[in-house]
Scaffold this active site. Structure first.
Site, PDB file in Angstrom:
ATOM      1  N   ASP A 190       0.851  -1.180   0.000  1.00  0.00           N
ATOM      2  CA  ASP A 190       0.000   0.000   0.000  1.00  0.00           C
ATOM      3  C   ASP A 190       0.893   1.237   0.000  1.00  0.00           C
ATOM      4  O   ASP A 190       2.028   1.193   0.475  1.00  0.00           O
ATOM      5  CB  ASP A 190      -0.883   0.027   1.240  1.00  0.00           C
ATOM      6  CG  ASP A 190      -1.960  -1.049   1.222  1.00  0.00           C
ATOM      7  OD1 ASP A 190      -1.934  -1.898   0.313  1.00  0.00           O
ATOM      8  OD2 ASP A 190      -2.816  -1.053   2.125  1.00  0.00           O
ATOM      9  N   HIS A 266       5.221  -7.245  -0.435  1.00  0.00           N
ATOM     10  CA  HIS A 266       5.114  -8.535  -1.090  1.00  0.00           C
ATOM     11  C   HIS A 266       5.920  -8.534  -2.387  1.00  0.00           C
ATOM     12  O   HIS A 266       6.390  -7.497  -2.843  1.00  0.00           O
ATOM     13  CB  HIS A 266       3.648  -8.859  -1.391  1.00  0.00           C
ATOM     14  CG  HIS A 266       2.767  -8.900  -0.175  1.00  0.00           C
ATOM     15  ND1 HIS A 266       2.165 -10.056   0.286  1.00  0.00           N
ATOM     16  CD2 HIS A 266       2.375  -7.923   0.695  1.00  0.00           C
ATOM     17  CE1 HIS A 266       1.458  -9.789   1.366  1.00  0.00           C
ATOM     18  NE2 HIS A 266       1.565  -8.493   1.625  1.00  0.00           N
ATOM     19  N   SER A 377       7.432   3.698   5.290  1.00  0.00           N
ATOM     20  CA  SER A 377       8.727   3.931   4.660  1.00  0.00           C
ATOM     21  C   SER A 377       8.553   3.992   3.150  1.00  0.00           C
ATOM     22  O   SER A 377       7.529   4.468   2.664  1.00  0.00           O
ATOM     23  CB  SER A 377       9.726   2.850   5.065  1.00  0.00           C
ATOM     24  OG  SER A 377      11.038   3.277   4.752  1.00  0.00           O
TER      25      SER A 377
END
Length: 408
Positions: A190, A266, A377
């Site tokens: 995200d 991911h 981050s």
């Protein structure tokens, strides 16, 4: 002293003459008051060598550095906030203004702040188990501040999370992030798209108009056989060394994860990870405002570079640390220890996943769990692809893990 003298004069004056003598009494009171503010003389004492002059304690107390630092820092912070507000207003009007970059002294001053130590302290604080009665108010405040959607969490009960670290690393429901199967590259996390496109002239844009060096970001070439790219030639550019197939181009995409975003990342495609390079560094903030202000911000910060190959050639994913995000975890790499005091800034350490028993490396499937941050981050993808590769993005848009980044 001044007040007592003035009142004494008024007490002994006759009522008739009081008005005529009032100015004189005020002058006496004022003179005594000014004498009380007058600096005392320097004290002098003799030694065998020379006379030594000492300043009075009152003078030294007036020169305390803390109020000066607070006033200076507050004024500078206020100025920076005004500049950000002004820039946002101009952007709303559709005006394209060039970014105002930080000077060398400003970057040096920022890097002098012990962000690595503060991040380690923050990491330990996150591990402290909260009592049951405190969990709901603490997590509710965080949810309200950063707009967290707990309906997507695998466990919605706030009492389930024993500490802040578990709450930050919460898992999602399986149906919350469907993985796009039609496109070859998906978003690994995200976040917000800061920039994307082709890499030209060995420079990569962290945001529009602000670049960083590709070689400084990924690190120098090493002639080791386990690295996923071919040996460097004396006259070839760093960019051309990463492009392994004729007719291909080098692309990049920068995704910023805010504190309220899902913190795990991911695999963005089907690829094989063959090498890891860890850069200990600073832990400056990587929010979009800082990315517009500090050139080569990502090269200053601590980061973990995973390199390998996919069906079209070279592929890399870099997890960039930030303030309070010294902890970067890669699930299959137990030897990785980020923000550790044993590593010094300006260095890097390599690790190969190619061994005698495993000639390929670590195979990753699209959408598979790869790692996690302790807080928000940045993820940077740099990869090789044919010239007809197209991004399905717009700069500044919000994106979620599993959604398409681009395809052929």
């Amino acid at each position: 002293m001044a007040v007592s003298v003035g009142l004494g004069c008024l007490r002994w004056l006759p009522g008739v003459a009081w008005r005529s003598r009032r100015p004189h009494c005020e002058d006496v009171a004022l003179s005594h008051f000014l004498q009380s503010l007058r600096k005392p003389p320097l004290r002098t004492f003799s030694t065998n060598a020379r006379k030594v002059h000492t300043a009075p304690a009152r003078t030294l107390s007036l020169l305390r550095p803390l109020p000066i630092l607070v006033a200076t820092g507050g004024g500078y912070a206020g100025y920076r906030q005004y500049e950000k507000y002004r820039q946002r207003e101009l952007e709303k009007l559709g005006l394209d203004i060039p970014p105002k970059l930080a000077g060398h002294w400003e970057v040096a001053l920022y890097k002098s702040v012990p962000t690595r130590l503060l991040s380690r302290a923050w990491g330990r604080l996150n591990q402290v188990e909260l009592p049951q009665w405190l969990r709901r108010p603490v997590y509710s405040l965080y949810i309200w501040t950063f707009g967290v959607n707990m309906k997507e969490a695998a466990v919605e009960d706030l009492h389930h999370y024993r500490n802040l670290s578990e709450f930050f690393r919460r898992k999602l429901k399986p149906q919350a992030r469907p993985v796009c199967g039609l496109h070859s590259v998906i978003s690994p996390s995200d976040g917000k798209i800061l920039n994307f496109g082709q890499v030209k002239n060995c420079e990569v844009e962290q945001v529009k108009g602000v670049t960083y060096s590709l070689e400084s970001f990924l690190g120098p070439r090493t002639p080791a056989e386990d690295l996923p790219f071919p040996p460097a030639t004396p006259h070839s550019s760093f960019r051309s060394q990463l492009v392994t197939r004729e007719g291909n181009e080098l692309y990049h995409c920068v995704i910023y994860l805010a504190p309220g975003d899902y913190h795990c990342f991911h695999s963005p495609t089907d690829w094989t990870v063959s090498h890891r390079r860890h850069f200990p560094g600073s832990l400056m903030s990587v929010n979009p405002g800082m990315a517009r202000w500090i050139k080569e911000l990502f090269c200053h910060n601590e980061r973990v570079v995973l390199t390998g190959d996919w069906k079209h050639g070279f592929f890399s994913l870099t997890a960039v640390g930030a303030t309070n995000v010294g902890s970067i975890r890669i699930y299959f790499d137990r030897d990785l220890h980020t923000n550790s005091p044993r590593y010094s800034k300006g260095s890097y350490n390599d690790f190969s996943f190619v061994t005698h028993a495993n000639k390929e490396g670590i195979p990753m499937r699209k959408g598979e769990h790869l790692g996690e941050f302790n807080l928000g981050s940045t993820i940077v993808l740099i990869f090789e692809a044919p010239k007809d590769f197209n991004f399905k993005l717009q700069a500044g848009q919000k994106i979620r893990f599993g959604e398409a980044l681009g395809s052929l």
